[in-house]
Structures are given as C-alpha cells and as structure tokens.
Design a protein around this motif. Structure first.
Motif, mmCIF file in Angstrom:
data_model
loop_
_atom_site.group_PDB
_atom_site.id
_atom_site.type_symbol
_atom_site.label_atom_id
_atom_site.label_comp_id
_atom_site.label_asym_id
_atom_site.label_seq_id
_atom_site.Cartn_x
_atom_site.Cartn_y
_atom_site.Cartn_z
ATOM 1 N N GLN A 1 -2.069 -13.233 -2.857
ATOM 2 C CA GLN A 1 -0.830 -11.997 -2.403
ATOM 3 C C GLN A 1 -0.384 -11.014 -3.493
ATOM 4 O O GLN A 1 0.072 -11.700 -3.975
ATOM 5 N N VAL A 2 0.471 -10.147 -2.699
ATOM 6 C CA VAL A 2 1.397 -9.536 -3.773
ATOM 7 C C VAL A 2 2.591 -10.732 -3.979
ATOM 8 O O VAL A 2 3.293 -10.566 -2.791
ATOM 9 N N GLN A 3 3.012 -11.049 -4.923
ATOM 10 C CA GLN A 3 4.000 -10.975 -4.889
ATOM 11 C C GLN A 3 4.980 -10.243 -6.065
ATOM 12 O O GLN A 3 4.834 -10.165 -7.153
ATOM 13 N N LEU A 4 6.107 -10.455 -5.400
ATOM 14 C CA LEU A 4 6.861 -8.980 -6.143
ATOM 15 C C LEU A 4 7.843 -10.112 -7.550
ATOM 16 O O LEU A 4 8.537 -11.574 -7.202
ATOM 17 N N CYS B 1 13.709 -5.408 -8.060
ATOM 18 C CA CYS B 1 12.725 -6.026 -8.078
ATOM 19 C C CYS B 1 12.165 -4.496 -7.828
ATOM 20 O O CYS B 1 11.690 -3.762 -7.585
ATOM 21 N N LYS B 2 10.200 -5.032 -8.990
ATOM 22 C CA LYS B 2 10.025 -4.427 -9.299
ATOM 23 C C LYS B 2 8.457 -4.900 -8.606
ATOM 24 O O LYS B 2 8.387 -5.066 -7.904
ATOM 25 N N TYR B 3 8.167 -3.370 -7.504
ATOM 26 C CA TYR B 3 7.356 -3.369 -6.580
ATOM 27 C C TYR B 3 5.714 -2.846 -6.923
ATOM 28 O O TYR B 3 6.337 -1.938 -8.244
ATOM 29 N N SER B 4 4.957 -2.924 -6.827
ATOM 30 C CA SER B 4 3.566 -2.626 -6.643
ATOM 31 C C SER B 4 2.824 -1.466 -5.777
ATOM 32 O O SER B 4 1.697 -0.911 -5.894
ATOM 33 N N GLU B 5 3.399 -1.801 -4.823
ATOM 34 C CA GLU B 5 3.116 -0.777 -3.240
ATOM 35 C C GLU B 5 3.583 0.067 -3.348
ATOM 36 O O GLU B 5 4.994 -0.604 -2.359
ATOM 37 N N GLU B 6 3.472 1.193 -2.189
ATOM 38 C CA GLU B 6 4.374 1.722 -1.495
ATOM 39 C C GLU B 6 4.253 1.681 -0.122
ATOM 40 O O GLU B 6 3.884 2.234 0.769
ATOM 41 N N SER B 7 5.008 1.078 -0.070
ATOM 42 C CA SER B 7 4.920 0.531 1.452
ATOM 43 C C SER B 7 7.091 0.268 2.056
ATOM 44 O O SER B 7 7.762 1.128 1.512
ATOM 45 N N ALA B 8 7.249 -1.245 1.589
ATOM 46 C CA ALA B 8 8.699 -1.412 2.044
ATOM 47 C C ALA B 8 9.069 -2.689 1.001
ATOM 48 O O ALA B 8 8.015 -3.327 0.932
ATOM 49 N N VAL B 9 10.723 -2.798 0.902
ATOM 50 C CA VAL B 9 10.306 -3.770 -0.322
ATOM 51 C C VAL B 9 12.287 -4.772 0.432
ATOM 52 O O VAL B 9 12.910 -3.717 1.333
ATOM 53 N N GLY B 10 11.765 -5.514 0.926
ATOM 54 C CA GLY B 10 12.762 -6.186 1.389
ATOM 55 C C GLY B 10 13.270 -7.160 0.676
ATOM 56 O O GLY B 10 13.115 -8.121 0.146
ATOM 57 N N TRP B 11 15.248 -7.198 0.779
ATOM 58 C CA TRP B 11 15.332 -9.021 0.281
ATOM 59 C C TRP B 11 16.109 -9.708 1.532
ATOM 60 O O TRP B 11 16.293 -9.782 2.421
ATOM 61 N N PHE B 12 15.863 -11.005 0.636
ATOM 62 C CA PHE B 12 16.330 -12.503 1.758
ATOM 63 C C PHE B 12 16.680 -13.096 0.752
ATOM 64 O O PHE B 12 16.936 -13.253 -0.715
ATOM 65 N N ARG B 13 17.070 -13.979 1.271
ATOM 66 C CA ARG B 13 18.716 -15.328 0.280
ATOM 67 C C ARG B 13 18.325 -16.564 1.168
ATOM 68 O O ARG B 13 18.108 -17.039 2.135
ATOM 69 N N GLN B 14 18.224 -17.527 0.544
ATOM 70 C CA GLN B 14 18.285 -18.879 0.836
ATOM 71 C C GLN B 14 20.022 -20.051 0.003
ATOM 72 O O GLN B 14 19.299 -19.698 -0.677
ATOM 73 N N ALA B 15 20.591 -19.699 1.233
ATOM 74 C CA ALA B 15 21.851 -21.100 0.176
ATOM 75 C C ALA B 15 21.094 -22.345 0.408
ATOM 76 O O ALA B 15 20.041 -22.894 1.476
ATOM 77 N N GLY C 1 2.617 -9.678 1.932
ATOM 78 C CA GLY C 1 2.616 -10.495 0.789
ATOM 79 C C GLY C 1 2.786 -11.764 0.661
ATOM 80 O O GLY C 1 2.656 -12.922 1.921
ATOM 81 N N SER C 2 3.479 -12.563 -0.069
ATOM 82 C CA SER C 2 4.131 -13.880 -0.437
ATOM 83 C C SER C 2 5.726 -13.756 -1.439
ATOM 84 O O SER C 2 5.584 -13.111 -1.942
ATOM 85 N N TRP C 3 5.916 -15.177 -1.131
ATOM 86 C CA TRP C 3 7.777 -15.715 -1.947
ATOM 87 C C TRP C 3 7.009 -15.299 -3.704
ATOM 88 O O TRP C 3 6.519 -15.780 -3.806
ATOM 89 N N GLY C 4 8.190 -14.899 -3.862
ATOM 90 C CA GLY C 4 8.052 -14.986 -5.750
ATOM 91 C C GLY C 4 9.655 -16.127 -5.880
ATOM 92 O O GLY C 4 9.060 -17.183 -5.723
ATOM 93 N N GLN C 5 9.875 -16.524 -6.980
ATOM 94 C CA GLN C 5 10.203 -16.726 -7.412
ATOM 95 C C GLN C 5 12.182 -16.884 -6.920
ATOM 96 O O GLN C 5 12.806 -18.473 -7.071
ATOM 97 N N GLY C 6 12.082 -16.426 -6.726
ATOM 98 C CA GLY C 6 13.918 -15.426 -6.795
ATOM 99 C C GLY C 6 14.572 -15.540 -7.976
ATOM 100 O O GLY C 6 14.214 -16.381 -8.925
#
Length: 116
Positions: free
Chosen positions: A1-4, A22-36, A104-109
């Motif tokens: 799966q695509v991992q940014l 955030c480097k992307y590879s596909e022309e779709s959309a990019v979201g930001w998330f966070r986890q405390a 896609g899937s989550w990266g390392q953050g």
C-alpha cells in the motif's frame, strides 16, 4: 500500500511555529493526522491535490495551513501559534479527493513537542 513520508517535527515553545513536509507519489489528496500519547489518532487537515480544496479541524483552523510544491511533490503543513496540546506524533496519509476516505497506510510519523 502507498505510504507517504513525513518529516520536520521537533521541539518548539508555545506560540512558536513549525513546518512539516510530506512527499506524495499519487495525485489524489493528502491528509494530516496526529496522535497524542494515550489518545486516539485524530484528523488535522487535508488538501485535494487536484483543486486545492482544503479542510481543517476546528482545533487548528486559523493556525495551521497546507501548501504544496508541485515540482517536489511535497505538501507542507505550516503550524503557527503552537500550543502544548498540539504535542503529538503527526502523520500524513494519502486520501480520497473527497477528503473523507483514508487510502494507503500509515507511515512512521514525526514527533512535534510544544513546551509551555
């Protein structure tokens, strides 16, 4: 799966600024998330790479801004007026162009720490 790949985190004092990338590879959309620590991952913002439409959570609206560098295929999250409650691991992820479906899937953050 695509991992940014996200980068740019660090330690900053309250009221300061940081910019995440955030480097992307596909022309779709990019979201930001966070986890405390001890909390569930939450949505922060998203940008549609086709039309530039953006969406922000209420907690960051007016303080965080998405921008893009087409040549570098990179999305930037400019974070201003940072607060201690912004401390979290930040992730970017490929999203649908409707900005509501994660792909896609989550990266390392990247860790963002805001000291009071």
């Amino acid at each position: 799966q695509v991992q940014l790949e996200e980068s740019g985190g660090g330690l900053v004092q309250a009221g300061g600024s940081l910019s995440l990338s955030c480097k992307y590879s596909e022309e779709s959309a990019v979201g930001w998330f966070r986890q405390a620590a001890g909390q569930e991952r939450e949505f922060v913002s998203a940008i549609n790479l086709h039309g530039g439409t953006t969406r922000y959570s209420d907690s960051v609206k007016g303080r965080f801004t998405n921008s893009r560098d087409n040549a570098r295929k990179t999305i930037y999250l400019q974070m201003n007026c940072l607060r201690p409650e912004d401390t979290a691991v930040y992730y970017c992820r490929l999203m649908s162009t409707t900005l509501n479906i994660r792909l896609g899937s989550w990266g390392q953050g990247t860790q963002v720490t805001v000291s009071s």
